[in-house]
Design an enzyme around this catalytic site. Sequence first.
Site, PDB file in Angstrom:
ATOM      1  N   LYS A 138       0.821  -1.220   0.000  1.00  0.00           N
ATOM      2  CA  LYS A 138       0.000   0.000   0.000  1.00  0.00           C
ATOM      3  C   LYS A 138       0.849   1.261   0.000  1.00  0.00           C
ATOM      4  CE  LYS A 138      -4.478  -1.223   1.858  1.00  0.00           C
ATOM      5  NZ  LYS A 138      -4.539  -2.269   2.868  1.00  0.00           N
ATOM      6  N   THR A 139       2.112   1.110   0.374  1.00  0.00           N
ATOM      7  CA  THR A 139       2.980   2.284   0.454  1.00  0.00           C
ATOM      8  C   THR A 139       3.449   2.747  -0.930  1.00  0.00           C
ATOM      9  OG1 THR A 139       4.682   0.683   0.904  1.00  0.00           O
ATOM     10  CG2 THR A 139       3.877   1.926   2.775  1.00  0.00           C
TER      11      THR A 139
END
Length: 299
Positions: free
Chosen positions: A270-271
């Site tokens: 998700k980063t």
Amino acid sequence: MQGSPKEATLPGIPPPEGRACRGRIAPTPSGWLHLGHAATFRVAWRRVRAAGGTLLYRTEDLDPHRCRPEYVAAALEDLRWLGLDWDEGPDCSGPHAPYRQSERLPTYRFLVEKLHRLGLIYPAPQSRREIREAAPPRSPHDGEILFPPGFRRPADAPLSPFDPRMNWRFRVPDGRKVPFADRRLGLKAFRAGRDFGDFLVWRRDSVPSYELAVVADDHAMGITEVVRGEDLLVSTARQLLLYEAFGWSPPAWFHCPLVADPDTGERLAKTHRSLALRELRKQGLTPDEVFARADGQRL
Ligand code: GLU
């Protein structure tokens, strides 16, 4: 329309079991959704739609430190933009409301206390640092730390009362093989004590673990097939032990391939902002192009 979710059949994959089929899309709003989510959620969507079943959307916003309201709203919006739809969810309600885990805490509390009464969990006061310093082995499959054997509490130790301000772990049956049939990968099996250890069911900030909450909700919401990423294969074995503990029959399982980060070749996280669905949409990609890119980046 190649790659579009509107195309309701998927070659080579038998559809689930008809009208009674209930599936779910269950994102954790701790960041922007990315290509991996698009790919997995499209499979969940297609399989339910192909069977004429019911799809529900559940917001897995358990962790108050990681989940943020803007991510909750963005996930719903991004998936609608992709052309996915659902029949029950936090934005359209349904017979199993609420569809946000943060609003279902009494159910999880009831269930963790049941595990406690059954003598299947124990308090684990050790800090993360203490656990790390005990040099625990890691799972050869998902890299998760195995709770150090020296910290485990024997099954015959006297039961302390349930205290929600403690970490509680489920005692796994050492050495037992937990097999299951995956509808994509075939027969899988993981061994308790080697592939996964005693796992958290409750955290000392009074929040249930993912494993407990997801089992509680998939059961309560009548889910017949769980579609999710391959990164959760070992979790399926953990969750099967919870189904067994509660005396519930488990759903069917379908684990999807993961999508790679083109820079590292590793699984997309998700980063990675630049592969967020929002970002791709801002760059002018259409939903079909997003799906095509996800298909091209399979691990
Ligand atoms: N909420 C989890 C995630 O976003 C998925 C849980 C599941 O499908 O079981 O990774």
